[in-house]
Design a protein around this motif. Structure first.
Motif, PDB file in Angstrom:
ATOM      1  N   TYR A  28       0.826  -1.202   0.000  1.00  0.00           N
ATOM      2  CA  TYR A  28       0.000   0.000   0.000  1.00  0.00           C
ATOM      3  C   TYR A  28       0.861   1.254   0.000  1.00  0.00           C
ATOM      4  O   TYR A  28       0.584   2.206  -0.732  1.00  0.00           O
ATOM      5  CB  TYR A  28      -0.950  -0.002   1.203  1.00  0.00           C
ATOM      6  N   GLU A  29       1.915   1.259   0.811  1.00  0.00           N
ATOM      7  CA  GLU A  29       2.785   2.432   0.900  1.00  0.00           C
ATOM      8  C   GLU A  29       3.483   2.711  -0.432  1.00  0.00           C
ATOM      9  O   GLU A  29       3.639   3.866  -0.827  1.00  0.00           O
ATOM     10  CB  GLU A  29       3.810   2.273   2.031  1.00  0.00           C
ATOM     11  N   GLU A  30       3.918   1.671  -1.132  1.00  0.00           N
ATOM     12  CA  GLU A  30       4.558   1.860  -2.446  1.00  0.00           C
ATOM     13  C   GLU A  30       3.548   2.415  -3.452  1.00  0.00           C
ATOM     14  O   GLU A  30       3.855   3.318  -4.222  1.00  0.00           O
ATOM     15  CB  GLU A  30       5.125   0.530  -2.961  1.00  0.00           C
ATOM     16  N   TRP A  31       2.336   1.873  -3.415  1.00  0.00           N
ATOM     17  CA  TRP A  31       1.291   2.340  -4.319  1.00  0.00           C
ATOM     18  C   TRP A  31       0.972   3.812  -4.044  1.00  0.00           C
ATOM     19  O   TRP A  31       0.853   4.622  -4.954  1.00  0.00           O
ATOM     20  CB  TRP A  31       0.038   1.482  -4.132  1.00  0.00           C
ATOM     21  N   LYS A  32       0.855   4.150  -2.756  1.00  0.00           N
ATOM     22  CA  LYS A  32       0.552   5.531  -2.376  1.00  0.00           C
ATOM     23  C   LYS A  32       1.661   6.481  -2.838  1.00  0.00           C
ATOM     24  O   LYS A  32       1.384   7.566  -3.348  1.00  0.00           O
ATOM     25  CB  LYS A  32       0.370   5.608  -0.858  1.00  0.00           C
ATOM     26  N   ALA A  33       2.912   6.072  -2.698  1.00  0.00           N
ATOM     27  CA  ALA A  33       4.039   6.900  -3.138  1.00  0.00           C
ATOM     28  C   ALA A  33       3.980   7.125  -4.650  1.00  0.00           C
ATOM     29  O   ALA A  33       4.263   8.232  -5.133  1.00  0.00           O
ATOM     30  CB  ALA A  33       5.359   6.240  -2.752  1.00  0.00           C
ATOM     31  N   GLU A  34       3.607   6.096  -5.401  1.00  0.00           N
ATOM     32  CA  GLU A  34       3.479   6.239  -6.853  1.00  0.00           C
ATOM     33  C   GLU A  34       2.363   7.216  -7.222  1.00  0.00           C
ATOM     34  O   GLU A  34       2.498   8.011  -8.138  1.00  0.00           O
ATOM     35  CB  GLU A  34       3.219   4.875  -7.516  1.00  0.00           C
ATOM     36  N   ILE A  35       1.271   7.165  -6.500  1.00  0.00           N
ATOM     37  CA  ILE A  35       0.148   8.082  -6.752  1.00  0.00           C
ATOM     38  C   ILE A  35       0.574   9.518  -6.449  1.00  0.00           C
ATOM     39  O   ILE A  35       0.292  10.439  -7.221  1.00  0.00           O
ATOM     40  CB  ILE A  35      -1.092   7.690  -5.918  1.00  0.00           C
TER      41      ILE A  35
END
Length: 158
Positions: A28-35
């Motif tokens: 989730y944290e990686e996805w959020k950083a990409e967003i």
């Protein structure tokens, strides 16, 4: 994916255009950083600054006599920015009242102050009013004034 009609309902069917699964699953944290990379300035630590609050105050003051709707919008935006600044340690609640009052046109402030004095005659003049009290008094005044102070009353009627 493509769509196939079957008995009046559309159902997805596989095609050659389907994306391949990622080599590894994102957390989730990686996805959020990409967003966040897609939306510069969207990180919560960058949301508002003192300058945003000062600009809101100056813009509202420069518009002159407010309508009830614009006064409500000013209050809403002011509260949103101040809450964020306080929650993130960028401002103290103690300066909120003075800053809100600074955005109010002096001719309107006189009427707000008069309303507040009527509501709380024992209020000490050196103690600032709460923002909600100022807003409610201003809203009350503007509700009763469809012209929103377009003209000042003659001296004998104040």
């Amino acid at each position: 994916m493509s769509v196939k009609e079957y008995e009046g309902k559309f159902t997805p069917t596989a095609t050659h255009n389907e994306p391949k699964p990622a080599a590894h699953a994102y957390t989730y944290e990686e996805w959020k950083a990409e967003i966040f990379k897609l939306y510069p300035g969207s990180k919560s630590r960058d949301r508002y600054t003192q300058n945003d609050l000062e600009k809101l105050i100056a813009d509202f003051l420069s518009k002159g006599t407010p309508s009830r709707a614009s006064f409500s919008q000013y209050h809403h935006e002011f509260q949103k920015i101040v809450k964020w600044l306080v929650d993130n340690g960028k401002m103290e609640w103690s300066s909120e009242k003075e800053k809100f009052q600074r955005g109010i046109l002096s001719t309107l402030w006189v009427r707000i102050a008069r309303r507040l004095e009527i509501l709380d005659p024992l209020h000490h003049p050196d103690d600032p009013y709460k923002v909600e009290e100022m807003f409610n008094a201003g809203d009350w005044y503007l509700k009763g004034n469809t012209t929103a102070m377009a003209s000042v009353l003659p001296t004998g009627h104040q």
